[in-house]
Design a protein around this motif. Structure first.
Motif, PDB file in Angstrom:
ATOM      1  N   VAL A   1       0.869  -1.641   0.146  1.00 36.25           N
ATOM      2  CA  VAL A   1       0.407   0.146  -0.419  1.00 36.25           C
ATOM      3  C   VAL A   1       1.116   1.214  -0.275  1.00 36.25           C
ATOM      4  N   LEU A   2       2.086   1.674   0.768  1.00 44.92           N
ATOM      5  CA  LEU A   2       2.457   2.454   0.851  1.00 44.92           C
ATOM      6  C   LEU A   2       3.518   3.034  -0.599  1.00 44.92           C
ATOM      7  N   SER A   3       3.985   1.270  -1.441  1.00 40.21           N
ATOM      8  CA  SER A   3       4.910   1.803  -2.581  1.00 40.21           C
ATOM      9  C   SER A   3       4.290   1.789  -3.487  1.00 40.21           C
ATOM     10  N   THR A   4       2.867   1.960  -3.617  1.00 42.06           N
ATOM     11  CA  THR A   4       1.609   2.032  -3.883  1.00 42.06           C
ATOM     12  C   THR A   4       2.144   3.535  -4.948  1.00 42.06           C
ATOM     13  N   PRO A   5       1.870   4.624  -6.039  1.00 38.78           N
ATOM     14  CA  PRO A   5       2.066   5.947  -6.239  1.00 38.78           C
ATOM     15  C   PRO A   5       0.020   6.232  -5.674  1.00 38.78           C
ATOM     16  N   GLY A   6       0.303   6.788  -5.155  1.00 34.95           N
ATOM     17  CA  GLY A   6      -0.949   7.966  -5.245  1.00 34.95           C
ATOM     18  C   GLY A   6      -2.345   6.839  -4.573  1.00 34.95           C
ATOM     19  N   PHE A   7      -1.958   5.938  -3.608  1.00 34.78           N
ATOM     20  CA  PHE A   7      -2.978   4.623  -3.165  1.00 34.78           C
ATOM     21  C   PHE A   7      -3.126   5.916  -2.229  1.00 34.78           C
TER      22      PHE A   7
END
Length: 250
Positions: free
Chosen positions: A203-209
């Motif tokens: 979640v934290l590494s997915t851009p803009g999530f």
């Protein structure tokens, strides 16, 4: 239009049906109504109704659009008037069209189904041809009226798939949420608990999530007293990479 004879054409009507989903008590639930009239008197069904239309003084067809009809039906069943903050956060999208000749015993009826999901959906109110309305866990929604079993199945699969490649899981939580609460959405919709550490990292590494709200909360804190960080929905419309369902999950 002098040669137009309405009697030469088979009558038909258009309805909208709503697959409205929310999470209550940690379980994915669907909004259902008990039909108060025939056909299927007493059976559970998805909320919906006929698209309203009329003719003006010149005989031109007027009325509501499909999207407007879906929004009206959802507002009527949830008791949320247009403009209510909770209703504004509900995601509503067109799902599919259903037109089997025998799907409605009254006449030829084409239904345009919509998928809606959101957080903090209130207790529903019944009205129109509904004797009662309520939220029911999706695994208990069986033998629905018309072809609503198939519509519900399609809506569930759409919701499960959209959680893989879009950030719409954030529609099931409040404006600010913890990663643990977001993981609970995936667990409820998919029917399986994602691995906590892997989920947090993805979640934290997915851009803009999600974006850091800059605050902490006692919700979801550890036994040792560590508080959890709050997040808000980001500006992404697609998740890349996608958060794929565990293999074998339906």
């Amino acid at each position: 239009m002098r040669d137009y004879d309405p009697s030469r054409y088979e009558p038909a009507a258009v309805t909208v049906d709503i697959v409205a989903l929310t999470i209550r008590d940690g379980a994915l639930q669907v909004l259902l109504v008990e039909r108060g009239e025939e056909p299927f008197l007493g059976r559970l069904a998805l909320p919906g109704g006929f698209v309203r239309s009329s003719r003006d003084a010149k005989g031109r067809v007027r009325g509501e659009t499909l999207d407007a009809a879906a929004a009206r039906e959802l507002a009527e069943e949830t008791g949320l008037v247009p403009g209510h903050a909770a209703l504004n956060r509900v995601h509503l999208e067109q799902l599919a069209t259903y037109g089997a000749p025998d799907r409605d015993p009254r006449m030829r009826v084409f239904s345009v189904a919509y998928l809606a999901f959101g957080a903090d959906m209130p207790d529903p109110v019944s009205g129109g041809d509904a004797a009662a309305a309520g939220w029911l866990p999706v695994d208990r929604a069986r033998r629905l009226a018309f072809d609503h079993d198939a519509i519900l199945a399609d809506g569930l699969e759409r919701a499960r798939a959209k959680l893989e490649y879009t950030p719409l899981a954030t529609s099931f939580v409040g404006p600010e949420f913890t990663i643990s609460e977001l993981r609970g959405v995936y667990a409820a919709v998919w029917g399986v608990e994602p691995h906590a550490g892997n989920f947090h990292r993805k979640v934290l590494s997915t851009p803009g999530f999600v974006v850091d709200a800059g605050e902490m909360t006692e919700r979801g804190g550890t036994r040792g007293g560590r508080r959890a960080r709050l997040y808000r929905a980001g500006d992404a419309t697609l998740l890349h990479p996608a958060l794929l369902r565990p293999e074998g999950e339906q």
